[in-house]
Design an enzyme around this catalytic site. Structure first.
Site, PDB file in Angstrom:
ATOM      1  N   CYS A  49       0.842  -1.199   0.000  1.00 58.19           N
ATOM      2  CA  CYS A  49       0.000   0.000   0.000  1.00 58.19           C
ATOM      3  C   CYS A  49       0.877   1.249   0.000  1.00 58.19           C
ATOM      4  CB  CYS A  49      -0.916   0.001   1.223  1.00 58.19           C
ATOM      5  SG  CYS A  49      -1.814   1.550   1.462  1.00 58.19           S
ATOM      6  N   CYS A  52       0.438   3.422   3.429  1.00 63.11           N
ATOM      7  CA  CYS A  52       0.794   2.926   4.764  1.00 63.11           C
ATOM      8  C   CYS A  52       2.098   3.559   5.264  1.00 63.11           C
ATOM      9  CB  CYS A  52       0.937   1.397   4.736  1.00 63.11           C
ATOM     10  SG  CYS A  52      -0.622   0.498   4.905  1.00 63.11           S
ATOM     11  N   HIS A 110      -4.159   0.329   8.170  1.00 60.46           N
ATOM     12  CA  HIS A 110      -4.654   0.084   6.815  1.00 60.46           C
ATOM     13  C   HIS A 110      -6.087  -0.447   6.812  1.00 60.46           C
ATOM     14  CE1 HIS A 110      -4.211  -0.859   2.513  1.00 60.46           C
ATOM     15  NE2 HIS A 110      -4.750  -2.041   2.763  1.00 60.46           N
ATOM     16  N   ASN A 148     -13.624   9.704  -1.190  1.00 56.63           N
ATOM     17  CA  ASN A 148     -14.271   8.625  -1.923  1.00 56.63           C
ATOM     18  C   ASN A 148     -13.940   7.341  -1.182  1.00 56.63           C
ATOM     19  OD1 ASN A 148     -15.235  10.296  -4.027  1.00 56.63           O
ATOM     20  ND2 ASN A 148     -13.250  10.200  -5.046  1.00 56.63           N
ATOM     21  N   SER A 156      -8.809   4.869  -5.105  1.00 52.50           N
ATOM     22  CA  SER A 156      -7.608   4.249  -5.669  1.00 52.50           C
ATOM     23  C   SER A 156      -6.864   3.391  -4.656  1.00 52.50           C
ATOM     24  CB  SER A 156      -6.661   5.325  -6.208  1.00 52.50           C
ATOM     25  OG  SER A 156      -6.279   6.221  -5.174  1.00 52.50           O
ATOM     26  N   HIS A 159      -6.768   2.160   1.857  1.00 57.71           N
ATOM     27  CA  HIS A 159      -6.290   2.795   3.077  1.00 57.71           C
ATOM     28  C   HIS A 159      -7.185   3.997   3.393  1.00 57.71           C
ATOM     29  CE1 HIS A 159      -2.865   3.295   5.935  1.00 57.71           C
ATOM     30  NE2 HIS A 159      -3.414   4.498   6.037  1.00 57.71           N
ATOM     31  N   HIS A 161      -8.442   7.362   3.747  1.00 55.43           N
ATOM     32  CA  HIS A 161      -7.876   8.652   3.364  1.00 55.43           C
ATOM     33  C   HIS A 161      -8.921   9.506   2.651  1.00 55.43           C
ATOM     34  CE1 HIS A 161      -7.666   6.665  -0.558  1.00 55.43           C
ATOM     35  NE2 HIS A 161      -7.427   7.847  -1.111  1.00 55.43           N
ATOM     36  N   GLN A 163      -9.152  13.567   0.322  1.00 60.23           N
ATOM     37  CA  GLN A 163      -8.382  14.454  -0.547  1.00 60.23           C
ATOM     38  C   GLN A 163      -8.812  15.901  -0.356  1.00 60.23           C
ATOM     39  OE1 GLN A 163      -7.594  13.131  -4.669  1.00 60.23           O
ATOM     40  NE2 GLN A 163      -8.924  11.376  -4.232  1.00 60.23           N
TER      41      GLN A 163
END
Length: 336
Positions: A49, A52, A110, A148, A156, A159, A161, A163
Site C-alpha cells: 500500500c 501505509c 490500513h 471517496n 484508488s 487505506h 484517506h 483528498q
C-alpha cells in the site's frame, strides 16, 4: 394511500434542481443484480500500500512512520500550481485553471475507516480538515475537502484517506449553492440552512442524529437512497471557524452516522462525501452561508446492489424510489 405513496417532485433548495420521487415503485419485483456481499479482511499494514506508514509511494517518496493523521501533496494532482494554456472566448470557451492538491491519511491502520476510528482519532482528522481549509484558503478561491470511500466509488486505495483540491475558481456546484443560499437570504433575511434545520427538526421524520452543534438528516430533497446532510447549527461558514466543542461534537455525530451506514447492509458502506463552506474568494460577503457536509452513498438494496443514475436520471431529471423519510427511519433505528 397517502400523499407519500404517489409520485411527486421535491425541490432541492441548495441547487434549485427538482427530484422526482416514485415511492410506488418500491413494490415492484426485483430481477436485477443480486450479488452477495463480498467479505474482505485487510491487514493493519500492507507492504504494497502506497499510503501505509514507512512505504514508498509511486513517485519514489517514502512515507514517514506516522502515528496519526498524515497529510502530503498529491503525487498526481488534478490541478497544478502554475496555469497553462490560454483563455479562449467565443462558442468553444476555455480558461486556465490552477491550484494544488493534498492527500490526508486518516490513520496508520490500513484496515481502519472513519467509521471505526475512536473519538480522538476522528477528532484528529477533523482538525486536519480545518487546518487544510485555513492554510489553503489563504491562497485559493475555493478549497474542496472530500473522501471517496470504497472501490465502488473509485477509491484508488483502500487505506483510509481523503483528498483536498484547492483552486483559483469556484466550482460549478459550489457556485450554484452559493447562488441559492444568497437568493434565500436576500428574499427572507435568514440563512437557508438555518431554516432547513428548523423545518427538519419540526418534522423529525428525516432526522438521523442530532446534538448541540450538528444535525444529520436525510434531506427532504435527497437524490441518493441513503444520502445525508450534516449541517452546523451555529453561525459557521467554514471549517476553520469551528470551536473545540464543535469539533468534538462533529466527531461524535460522525461516530453515530457512519457506523449506522455500515450496519445498514453489514458492510463497509461506500460513499462520496465532501464539505461545502463559503468559498474563500468571497471574503467577508458570506453571511448567507452555513457549513455543511454531503454524504452520497450509492447502495440501494444490499451491500452489492447500487442505485445507478442512468436512463431518465441522465436524460431528464433525478429520480428516487425509496422516500427520504423511509431511508431516515432505517438509519435512525441503527444509529440509536
Amino acid at each position: 394511500m397517502t400523499h407519500a405513496d404517489f409520485p411527486h417532485r421535491r425541490l432541492n433548495r441548495l441547487t434549485g434542481e427538482w427530484v422526482l420521487v416514485s415511492p410506488q415503485r418500491m413494490k415492484r419485483p426485483w430481477q436485477g443484480e443480486t450479488k452477495p456481499a463480498a467479505s474482505v479482511e485487510r491487514p493493519g499494514h500492507d507492504p504494497d500500500c502506497y499510503l501505509c506508514p514507512g512505504n514508498e509511494r509511486v513517485g519514489g517518496t517514502r512515507n514517514p512512520d506516522y502515528d496519526g493523521a498524515f497529510v502530503f501533496p498529491n503525487d498526481f494532482p488534478a490541478l497544478l500550481l502554475e496555469p497553462g494554456g490560454d483563455r479562449r472566448d467565443g462558442l468553444l470557451r476555455e480558461e486556465p485553471a490552477c491550484g494544488e492538491a493534498r492527500v490526508i491519511c486518516y490513520a496508520p491502520d490500513h484496515s481502519a475507516t472513519l467509521a471505526r476510528l475512536d473519538h480522538d482519532a476522528r477528532r484528529a482528522v477533523i482538525d486536519g480538515w480545518c487546518d487544510l481549509s485555513a492554510s489553503l484558503g489563504h491562497k485559493w478561491a475555493h478549497v474542496q475537502i472530500f473522501e471517496n470511500k470504497g472501490s465502488m466509488m473509485g477509491a484508488s486505495s483502500p487505506h483510509p484517506h481523503g483528498q483536498v483540491w484547492a483552486g483559483d475558481f469556484v466550482p460549478t456546484l459550489v457556485a450554484r449553492e452559493d447562488g441559492c443560499q444568497r437568493a434565500h437570504f436576500d428574499q427572507h433575511g435568514s440563512v437557508l440552512l438555518e431554516d432547513v434545520i428548523a423545518a427538519e427538526q419540526a418534522d423529525a421524520r428525516r432526522v438521523v442524529a442530532d446534538n448541540s452543534h450538528w444535525l444529520a438528516v436525510v434531506p427532504h430533497w435527497a437524490a441518493w437512497p441513503f444520502e445525508t446532510l450534516v449541517i452546523a447549527k451555529n453561525d459557521v461558514r467554514r471549517l476553520e471557524e469551528l470551536t473545540g466543542p464543535a469539533r468534538d461534537a462533529l466527531a461524535e455525530i460522525l461516530g453515530t452516522l457512519l457506523p449506522a451506514y455500515d450496519a445498514l447492509f453489514d458492510t463497509d458502506f461506500p460513499y462520496s462525501m465532501g464539505w461545502h463552506g463559503a468559498p474563500h474568494g468571497s471574503g467577508e460577503g458570506c453571511a448567507h452561508w452555513r457549513l455543511h457536509a454531503h454524504f452520497f452513498p450509492p447502495l440501494l438494496r444490499s451491500a452489492e446492489i447500487r442505485k445507478h443514475m442512468v436512463g431518465y436520471e441522465l436524460m431528464a431529471e433525478t429520480q428516487r424510489d425509496l422516500t427520504p423519510e423511509a431511508a431516515a427511519q432505517r438509519l435512525r433505528e441503527l444509529a440509536e
